[in-house]
Design a protein around this motif. Sequence first.
Motif, PDB file in Angstrom:
ATOM      1  N   THR A 178       0.825  -1.202   0.000  1.00 63.62           N
ATOM      2  CA  THR A 178       0.000   0.000   0.000  1.00 63.62           C
ATOM      3  C   THR A 178       0.864   1.260   0.000  1.00 63.62           C
ATOM      4  OG1 THR A 178      -0.048   0.117   2.414  1.00 63.62           O
ATOM      5  CG2 THR A 178      -1.750  -1.225   1.330  1.00 63.62           C
ATOM      6  N   ALA A 179       0.211   2.374  -0.263  1.00 65.83           N
ATOM      7  CA  ALA A 179       0.907   3.660  -0.201  1.00 65.83           C
ATOM      8  C   ALA A 179       1.451   3.908   1.197  1.00 65.83           C
ATOM      9  CB  ALA A 179      -0.048   4.784  -0.606  1.00 65.83           C
ATOM     10  N   GLU A 180       0.711   3.483   2.201  1.00 69.94           N
ATOM     11  CA  GLU A 180       1.142   3.693   3.582  1.00 69.94           C
ATOM     12  C   GLU A 180       2.419   2.924   3.883  1.00 69.94           C
ATOM     13  OE1 GLU A 180      -1.964   3.003   2.607  1.00 69.94           O
ATOM     14  OE2 GLU A 180      -2.735   5.037   2.960  1.00 69.94           O
ATOM     15  N   ILE A 181       2.513   1.683   3.383  1.00 72.82           N
ATOM     16  CA  ILE A 181       3.726   0.904   3.597  1.00 72.82           C
ATOM     17  C   ILE A 181       4.901   1.552   2.883  1.00 72.82           C
ATOM     18  CG2 ILE A 181       4.881  -1.257   2.922  1.00 72.82           C
ATOM     19  CD1 ILE A 181       2.412  -2.761   3.738  1.00 72.82           C
ATOM     20  N   GLU A 182       4.705   1.957   1.641  1.00 75.68           N
ATOM     21  CA  GLU A 182       5.806   2.563   0.903  1.00 75.68           C
ATOM     22  C   GLU A 182       6.280   3.844   1.576  1.00 75.68           C
ATOM     23  OE1 GLU A 182       6.022   2.399  -3.468  1.00 75.68           O
ATOM     24  OE2 GLU A 182       6.089   4.591  -3.389  1.00 75.68           O
ATOM     25  N   ARG A 183       5.364   4.648   2.051  1.00 77.02           N
ATOM     26  CA  ARG A 183       5.743   5.891   2.713  1.00 77.02           C
ATOM     27  C   ARG A 183       6.523   5.616   3.996  1.00 77.02           C
ATOM     28  NH1 ARG A 183       3.980  11.070   2.201  1.00 77.02           N
ATOM     29  NH2 ARG A 183       2.104  10.526   1.044  1.00 77.02           N
ATOM     30  N   ALA A 184       6.144   4.542   4.698  1.00 77.43           N
ATOM     31  CA  ALA A 184       6.777   4.233   5.979  1.00 77.43           C
ATOM     32  C   ALA A 184       8.136   3.559   5.830  1.00 77.43           C
ATOM     33  CB  ALA A 184       5.855   3.334   6.813  1.00 77.43           C
ATOM     34  N   VAL A 185       8.425   3.035   4.633  1.00 80.70           N
ATOM     35  CA  VAL A 185       9.639   2.231   4.447  1.00 80.70           C
ATOM     36  C   VAL A 185      10.748   2.995   3.736  1.00 80.70           C
ATOM     37  CG1 VAL A 185      10.579   0.208   3.265  1.00 80.70           C
ATOM     38  CG2 VAL A 185       8.441   0.020   4.549  1.00 80.70           C
ATOM     39  N   LEU A 186      10.434   3.676   2.639  1.00 78.27           N
ATOM     40  CA  LEU A 186      11.483   4.289   1.827  1.00 78.27           C
ATOM     41  C   LEU A 186      12.115   5.483   2.533  1.00 78.27           C
ATOM     42  CD1 LEU A 186      10.087   4.132  -1.810  1.00 78.27           C
ATOM     43  CD2 LEU A 186      11.723   2.625  -0.696  1.00 78.27           C
ATOM     44  N   SER A 187      13.431   5.589   2.387  1.00 84.76           N
ATOM     45  CA  SER A 187      14.232   6.649   2.993  1.00 84.76           C
ATOM     46  C   SER A 187      14.104   6.658   4.514  1.00 84.76           C
ATOM     47  CB  SER A 187      13.869   8.030   2.429  1.00 84.76           C
ATOM     48  OG  SER A 187      14.897   8.950   2.711  1.00 84.76           O
ATOM     49  N   GLN A 188      14.027   5.455   5.083  1.00 89.68           N
ATOM     50  CA  GLN A 188      14.088   5.256   6.527  1.00 89.68           C
ATOM     51  C   GLN A 188      15.315   4.415   6.835  1.00 89.68           C
ATOM     52  OE1 GLN A 188      12.135   6.683   8.620  1.00 89.68           O
ATOM     53  NE2 GLN A 188      10.238   7.170   7.534  1.00 89.68           N
ATOM     54  N   THR A 189      15.728   4.400   8.090  1.00 90.82           N
ATOM     55  CA  THR A 189      16.818   3.504   8.459  1.00 90.82           C
ATOM     56  C   THR A 189      16.365   2.073   8.230  1.00 90.82           C
ATOM     57  OG1 THR A 189      16.119   3.249  10.770  1.00 90.82           O
ATOM     58  CG2 THR A 189      17.554   5.138  10.252  1.00 90.82           C
ATOM     59  N   GLN A 190      17.303   1.173   8.055  1.00 91.79           N
ATOM     60  CA  GLN A 190      16.951  -0.214   7.782  1.00 91.79           C
ATOM     61  C   GLN A 190      16.108  -0.817   8.893  1.00 91.79           C
ATOM     62  OE1 GLN A 190      20.548  -2.390   6.897  1.00 91.79           O
ATOM     63  NE2 GLN A 190      21.133  -0.990   5.247  1.00 91.79           N
ATOM     64  N   LEU A 191      16.438  -0.541  10.142  1.00 95.68           N
ATOM     65  CA  LEU A 191      15.688  -1.125  11.261  1.00 95.68           C
ATOM     66  C   LEU A 191      14.277  -0.542  11.340  1.00 95.68           C
ATOM     67  CD1 LEU A 191      18.441  -1.335  14.017  1.00 95.68           C
ATOM     68  CD2 LEU A 191      17.555  -3.166  12.554  1.00 95.68           C
ATOM     69  N   ARG A 192      14.142   0.762  11.121  1.00 98.90           N
ATOM     70  CA  ARG A 192      12.810   1.363  11.155  1.00 98.90           C
ATOM     71  C   ARG A 192      11.960   0.862   9.999  1.00 98.90           C
ATOM     72  NH1 ARG A 192      12.483   7.641  12.356  1.00 98.90           N
ATOM     73  NH2 ARG A 192      13.333   6.782  14.284  1.00 98.90           N
ATOM     74  N   ALA A 193      12.556   0.717   8.837  1.00 95.83           N
ATOM     75  CA  ALA A 193      11.823   0.196   7.686  1.00 95.83           C
ATOM     76  C   ALA A 193      11.367  -1.231   7.936  1.00 95.83           C
ATOM     77  CB  ALA A 193      12.708   0.246   6.446  1.00 95.83           C
ATOM     78  N   ALA A 194      12.226  -2.038   8.568  1.00 94.97           N
ATOM     79  CA  ALA A 194      11.869  -3.424   8.866  1.00 94.97           C
ATOM     80  C   ALA A 194      10.670  -3.486   9.797  1.00 94.97           C
ATOM     81  CB  ALA A 194      13.067  -4.142   9.490  1.00 94.97           C
ATOM     82  N   GLU A 195      10.636  -2.612  10.788  1.00 92.42           N
ATOM     83  CA  GLU A 195       9.505  -2.572  11.710  1.00 92.42           C
ATOM     84  C   GLU A 195       8.227  -2.179  10.995  1.00 92.42           C
ATOM     85  OE1 GLU A 195      10.928   0.205  14.547  1.00 92.42           O
ATOM     86  OE2 GLU A 195      12.192  -1.248  15.627  1.00 92.42           O
TER      87      GLU A 195
END
Length: 239
Positions: A38-55
């Motif tokens: 979803t758009a929400e997942i993409e927004r929460a993952v891209l250009s985040q730290t690897q650990l934050r994106a994994a969460e």
Amino acid sequence: MPFRQVRLIAVNIDGVLLNDTFSPVIHRFVVRRGGAYTAEIERAVLSQTQLRAAEALGVPGTAAEVVAEYFEEREEYLRTHPVRLQEGAGPLLERLRSTGASLVCYGGLGRAHFDRHLAPFAGYFDGPGYVCTDTFRPGVREIAEDVFGLGCDRALFIDDVARVAEVAQDLGAAFIGHPSTFEHSFQRRFMREAGVRHIVASLDGIDERLLGTVEAEAAGGRARPRAVSRTGARVSVMA
């Protein structure tokens, strides 16, 4: 075409100079595990730290375990979809060097990624050449102020992720968007919604005319958009 206001140009590595090998892998990673991309997942993952994106992915396991699993999936993907230089990357670097501004590359992977794929172009870059931003995403303030000792209003960022655009705008930095062409990507939409003025479909679109426009806007204090409502108004898309 010498720049006077913009003294630093920071160019993202994956999605700008190299092809986007992150969006397709993240999409496959989510879908293969029964999730909806979803758009929400993409927004929460891209250009985040690897650990934050994994969460943010919401899959079972600790963040460290999810990161390891993701990179295994990435290696599988790269066997049939290798990392490659984007068309027009070399001429773009030539144009950026002609501005007289310092030039640096940045991204979320370690230095070895830069050395492996951009070694022939290392001489184009100044300072450390490459800045890994995994611990301080998206890195706009850190690259401009901490690495180069410049105010953000003296910097231009070229990136494929709208979150970088939003932070750049909030800090008064100039920005050019080069969103992914991946069919499931939401980044072009996000950039429109953020009111990004300059969005290009190819690196050839970052030509002398556009660079001159960005420099003039920065010199006039207009790098930050007039409206910050994220409505998409006043955006001029070059695609």
